[in-house]
Scaffold this active site. Sequence first.
Site, short mmCIF file in Angstrom:
data_model
loop_
_atom_site.label_atom_id
_atom_site.label_comp_id
_atom_site.label_asym_id
_atom_site.label_seq_id
_atom_site.Cartn_x
_atom_site.Cartn_y
_atom_site.Cartn_z
N ASP A 8 0.88 -1.18 0.00
CA ASP A 8 0.00 0.00 0.00
C ASP A 8 0.92 1.23 0.00
OD1 ASP A 8 0.90 0.35 2.61
OD2 ASP A 8 -1.09 0.37 3.52
N CYS A 65 3.10 -3.07 4.08
CA CYS A 65 2.26 -1.90 4.42
C CYS A 65 3.04 -1.14 5.49
CB CYS A 65 0.85 -2.30 4.85
SG CYS A 65 0.71 -3.24 6.37
N THR A 67 3.05 -1.08 8.81
CA THR A 67 3.58 -1.94 9.88
C THR A 67 3.76 -3.39 9.45
OG1 THR A 67 1.32 -2.46 10.54
CG2 THR A 67 2.39 -0.60 11.67
N HIS A 98 10.53 -23.85 8.93
CA HIS A 98 9.41 -24.44 9.68
C HIS A 98 8.05 -24.16 9.06
CE1 HIS A 98 11.73 -24.89 13.77
NE2 HIS A 98 12.36 -25.44 12.74
N HIS A 133 6.88 -30.51 10.30
CA HIS A 133 6.44 -29.16 9.91
C HIS A 133 5.44 -29.23 8.76
CE1 HIS A 133 9.29 -27.55 12.67
NE2 HIS A 133 10.27 -28.24 12.11
C1 RB5 Z 1 -1.80 3.03 6.32
O1 RB5 Z 1 -1.73 4.30 6.86
C2 RB5 Z 1 -1.48 1.99 7.37
O2 RB5 Z 1 -2.56 1.85 8.23
C3 RB5 Z 1 -1.16 0.67 6.70
O3 RB5 Z 1 -0.07 0.86 5.86
C4 RB5 Z 1 -0.78 -0.47 7.59
O4 RB5 Z 1 0.22 -0.14 8.47
C5 RB5 Z 1 -1.89 -1.16 8.26
O5 RB5 Z 1 -1.72 -2.16 8.98
#
Ligand code: RB5
Length: 143
Positions: A8, A65, A67, A98, A133
Amino acid sequence: MKIAIASDHGGFDLKQKLIAYFANKNMPLEDLGTHSTESVDYPDFAKKMSLHILQKKADLGILICGTGIGVSIGANRFKGIRAALVYSPVVADLAKRHNNANILVFGGRTMAFEDVVSCIETFLNATFEGGRHQKRIDKLDME
Ligand code: RB5
């Protein structure tokens, strides 16, 4: 091995750096988007990548993304997807040995580029151990 990559907007910068880095190493990454830092919805890219892997259009996916959490949750809703949110080479190694992960997930806002590269290279050099596994992986997809 065919590798696809998607993100994203929160993972766009890291995705672009990885595409450039691996192109330089003669390892082209297939880019499934997004194609700018304009805000988009991470579930759309988690779904696009998951279907790509399940349809065997690539052997491995890289999803990013902000996080890594949102795309992990999204991708793991698809039966047959084993998306691993990886944050160190030790974890990357185990994600292959694994879990035989078919998607590697990273946080574009939480990880340094060099660390992500180390994780990917470690994963690619590891081998799935099978045996107990494999039995556990099979259980993930049971009704
Ligand atoms: C986008 O701002 C952010 O929420 C997305 O990239 C991600 O971290 C969501 O888990």
